[in-house]
Design an enzyme around this catalytic site. Sequence first.
Site, PDB file in Angstrom:
ATOM      1  N   CYS A   1       0.813  -1.228   0.000  1.00 44.71           N
ATOM      2  CA  CYS A   1       0.000   0.000   0.000  1.00 44.71           C
ATOM      3  C   CYS A   1       0.844   1.273   0.000  1.00 44.71           C
ATOM      4  O   CYS A   1       0.311   2.356  -0.220  1.00 44.71           O
ATOM      5  CB  CYS A   1      -0.954   0.013   1.181  1.00 44.71           C
ATOM      6  SG  CYS A   1      -2.192  -1.282   1.095  1.00 44.71           S
TER       7      CYS A   1
ATOM      8  N   HIS B   1      -3.257   7.140   1.966  1.00 41.00           N
ATOM      9  CA  HIS B   1      -3.724   5.824   1.543  1.00 41.00           C
ATOM     10  C   HIS B   1      -5.058   5.522   2.228  1.00 41.00           C
ATOM     11  O   HIS B   1      -5.186   5.682   3.444  1.00 41.00           O
ATOM     12  CB  HIS B   1      -2.677   4.784   1.924  1.00 41.00           C
ATOM     13  CG  HIS B   1      -3.169   3.391   1.793  1.00 41.00           C
ATOM     14  ND1 HIS B   1      -3.651   2.902   0.605  1.00 41.00           N
ATOM     15  CD2 HIS B   1      -3.302   2.392   2.698  1.00 41.00           C
ATOM     16  CE1 HIS B   1      -4.051   1.663   0.781  1.00 41.00           C
ATOM     17  NE2 HIS B   1      -3.848   1.329   2.044  1.00 41.00           N
TER      18      HIS B   1
ATOM     19  N   ASN C   1     -10.138  -0.111  -0.244  1.00 38.73           N
ATOM     20  CA  ASN C   1      -8.666  -0.025  -0.210  1.00 38.73           C
ATOM     21  C   ASN C   1      -8.130  -0.601  -1.516  1.00 38.73           C
ATOM     22  O   ASN C   1      -8.199  -1.807  -1.739  1.00 38.73           O
ATOM     23  CB  ASN C   1      -8.154  -0.822   1.001  1.00 38.73           C
ATOM     24  CG  ASN C   1      -6.630  -0.813   1.104  1.00 38.73           C
ATOM     25  OD1 ASN C   1      -5.919  -0.461   0.158  1.00 38.73           O
ATOM     26  ND2 ASN C   1      -6.124  -1.232   2.252  1.00 38.73           N
TER      27      ASN C   1
HETATM   28  N1  ACO Z   1     -18.290  -8.497   8.809  1.00 36.78           N
HETATM   29  C1  ACO Z   1     -18.641  -8.851  10.048  1.00 36.78           C
HETATM   30  N2  ACO Z   1     -17.752  -9.145  11.013  1.00 36.78           N
HETATM   31  C2  ACO Z   1     -16.449  -9.067  10.688  1.00 36.78           C
HETATM   32  C3  ACO Z   1     -15.998  -8.684   9.413  1.00 36.78           C
HETATM   33  C4  ACO Z   1     -16.996  -8.391   8.459  1.00 36.78           C
HETATM   34  N3  ACO Z   1     -16.682  -8.022   7.179  1.00 36.78           N
HETATM   35  N4  ACO Z   1     -14.650  -8.676   9.405  1.00 36.78           N
HETATM   36  C5  ACO Z   1     -14.241  -9.043  10.621  1.00 36.78           C
HETATM   37  N5  ACO Z   1     -15.331  -9.290  11.409  1.00 36.78           N
HETATM   38  C6  ACO Z   1     -15.378  -9.730  12.802  1.00 36.78           C
HETATM   39  C7  ACO Z   1     -14.174 -10.573  13.166  1.00 36.78           C
HETATM   40  O1  ACO Z   1     -14.360 -11.910  12.762  1.00 36.78           O
HETATM   41  C8  ACO Z   1     -14.160 -10.409  14.655  1.00 36.78           C
HETATM   42  O2  ACO Z   1     -15.110 -11.283  15.199  1.00 36.78           O
HETATM   43  P1  ACO Z   1     -14.816 -12.057  16.596  1.00 36.78           P
HETATM   44  O3  ACO Z   1     -14.653 -10.976  17.608  1.00 36.78           O
HETATM   45  O4  ACO Z   1     -16.035 -12.900  16.762  1.00 36.78           O
HETATM   46  O5  ACO Z   1     -13.554 -12.815  16.354  1.00 36.78           O
HETATM   47  C9  ACO Z   1     -14.654  -8.986  14.868  1.00 36.78           C
HETATM   48  O6  ACO Z   1     -15.312  -8.612  13.651  1.00 36.78           O
HETATM   49  C10 ACO Z   1     -13.533  -7.998  15.137  1.00 36.78           C
HETATM   50  O7  ACO Z   1     -12.475  -8.266  14.188  1.00 36.78           O
HETATM   51  P2  ACO Z   1     -11.317  -7.258  13.964  1.00 36.78           P
HETATM   52  O8  ACO Z   1     -10.380  -7.783  12.916  1.00 36.78           O
HETATM   53  O9  ACO Z   1     -10.729  -6.895  15.281  1.00 36.78           O
HETATM   54  O10 ACO Z   1     -12.155  -6.037  13.358  1.00 36.78           O
HETATM   55  P3  ACO Z   1     -11.714  -4.575  13.161  1.00 36.78           P
HETATM   56  O11 ACO Z   1     -12.690  -3.678  13.794  1.00 36.78           O
HETATM   57  O12 ACO Z   1     -10.261  -4.382  13.508  1.00 36.78           O
HETATM   58  O13 ACO Z   1     -11.849  -4.388  11.583  1.00 36.78           O
HETATM   59  C11 ACO Z   1     -10.387  -4.295   9.667  1.00 36.78           C
HETATM   60  C12 ACO Z   1     -11.092  -5.188  10.677  1.00 36.78           C
HETATM   61  C13 ACO Z   1     -11.451  -3.511   8.918  1.00 36.78           C
HETATM   62  C14 ACO Z   1      -9.604  -5.148   8.698  1.00 36.78           C
HETATM   63  C15 ACO Z   1      -9.481  -3.312  10.436  1.00 36.78           C
HETATM   64  O14 ACO Z   1      -8.704  -4.028  11.368  1.00 36.78           O
HETATM   65  C16 ACO Z   1      -8.555  -2.520   9.570  1.00 36.78           C
HETATM   66  O15 ACO Z   1      -8.984  -1.668   8.813  1.00 36.78           O
HETATM   67  N6  ACO Z   1      -7.223  -2.745   9.742  1.00 36.78           N
HETATM   68  C17 ACO Z   1      -6.209  -1.941   9.038  1.00 36.78           C
HETATM   69  C18 ACO Z   1      -6.125  -2.257   7.588  1.00 36.78           C
HETATM   70  C19 ACO Z   1      -5.006  -1.439   6.968  1.00 36.78           C
HETATM   71  O16 ACO Z   1      -4.585  -0.405   7.462  1.00 36.78           O
HETATM   72  N7  ACO Z   1      -4.471  -1.873   5.890  1.00 36.78           N
HETATM   73  C20 ACO Z   1      -3.417  -1.101   5.250  1.00 36.78           C
HETATM   74  C21 ACO Z   1      -2.368  -1.940   4.832  1.00 36.78           C
HETATM   75  S1  ACO Z   1      -2.959  -3.260   3.860  1.00 36.78           S
HETATM   76  C22 ACO Z   1      -1.755  -3.535   2.699  1.00 36.78           C
HETATM   77  O17 ACO Z   1      -0.653  -3.059   2.771  1.00 36.78           O
HETATM   78  C23 ACO Z   1      -2.127  -4.395   1.566  1.00 36.78           C
END
Ligand code: ACO
Length: 336
Positions: free
Chosen positions: A115, A257, A287
Amino acid sequence: MSGTDRAAVVAGLGVWVPPGVVTNDALAQQLDTSDEWIRSRTGIGRRHIIAPGESSGDLAVEAGRRALKSAGTDHADVVVVATSTPDRPCPATAPEVASRLGLTGVGAFDVGAVCTGFVYALGVSAGLIESGFASTALVIGADTFSTILNPSDRATRAVFGDGAGAVVLRGGAPSEHGALKGLHLGSDGTRSRLIEVAAGGSRQRSTGLPPDEADTYFTMEGRAVFAEAVRHMTASVQETADRLGWATADIDKVVLHQANARILAAIAERIGVGSERFPSNIDRVGNTVAASIPLVLADANSSGELQAGQKVVLGGFGGGLSWGSVGLVWPDISTC
Ligand code: ACO
């Protein structure tokens, strides 16, 4: 950016997303998720996805063609493609993209910084211009993460979309609008496992064993990545502002980003600059990895949110881990 009297100046901007759209509701028909969860946790409403048989190179060619048109030229001395989803593992995607744009014979290579790829590619290309090696560079960010996501992983499928964006850089003076300056790049390989495709490279293939299917897909430890993204993009934007002698309050637009709307809000709070100074199109494209920064630049430029003469810092964060930022005074260009 090196303090020479020659600078790389943004002269054109072109973007392309494939026509296929996947809404949150469409994802919710396949996976245990919902429009409400995806919007509230990420800010994403839909994403564009390539058709079967299409590739990152196809998107790169279209974005590159449009950037050349925007710059009013059909030539570049070098073509740099930032991508982590190349058309094939070998060779690089850039030479074929260059040839398809009528640029057979020019320098062409890929940059892999996930990214942060677009910021790294801008930095490398600017260096080639500042050194006098090139007069013009076509810098493209293109990714098709839909091709490497685990179909059953609701977290990553909610986040990523396909797309491409490109700028043309030309040689000019550091005082010109559009001159890139204050480049800052960073990395932390001790945390490389947070964002990866484990299989398909030499480490796995040299075992002689077939890979586990799960290892052939992209994986991301979302929460840890979230925290790292906020920490490093905040510090990198501040570092670029310091290098330029800009107070953060003087930055008109922080173009980051587009990983997650909550990441942008957290960075705005830490930098102490209002969220209205952070252009965002994540609701419409998700993203898009290396394409993310030029895609949001194009939207903000076309809507008038980004105006010529404004002080702008671009910043990225991604796998590697890697991060980086660069500043410019926004030039008077039209997006194609
Ligand atoms: N729908 C419903 N529930 C979901 C989904 C979804 N699409 N995705 C995850 N959950 C659930 C998980 O299974 C978890 O359930 P559990 O508690 O029963 O285990 C719960 O939601 C919380 O999961 P988290 O992963 O902690 O969710 P979070 O709020 O952190 O959101 C996300 C996930 C959106 C991926 C977030 O962590 C994020 O944006 N992270 C940063 C991404 C980023 O910055 N990327 C840049 C670099 S990527 C690259 O370089 C290619």
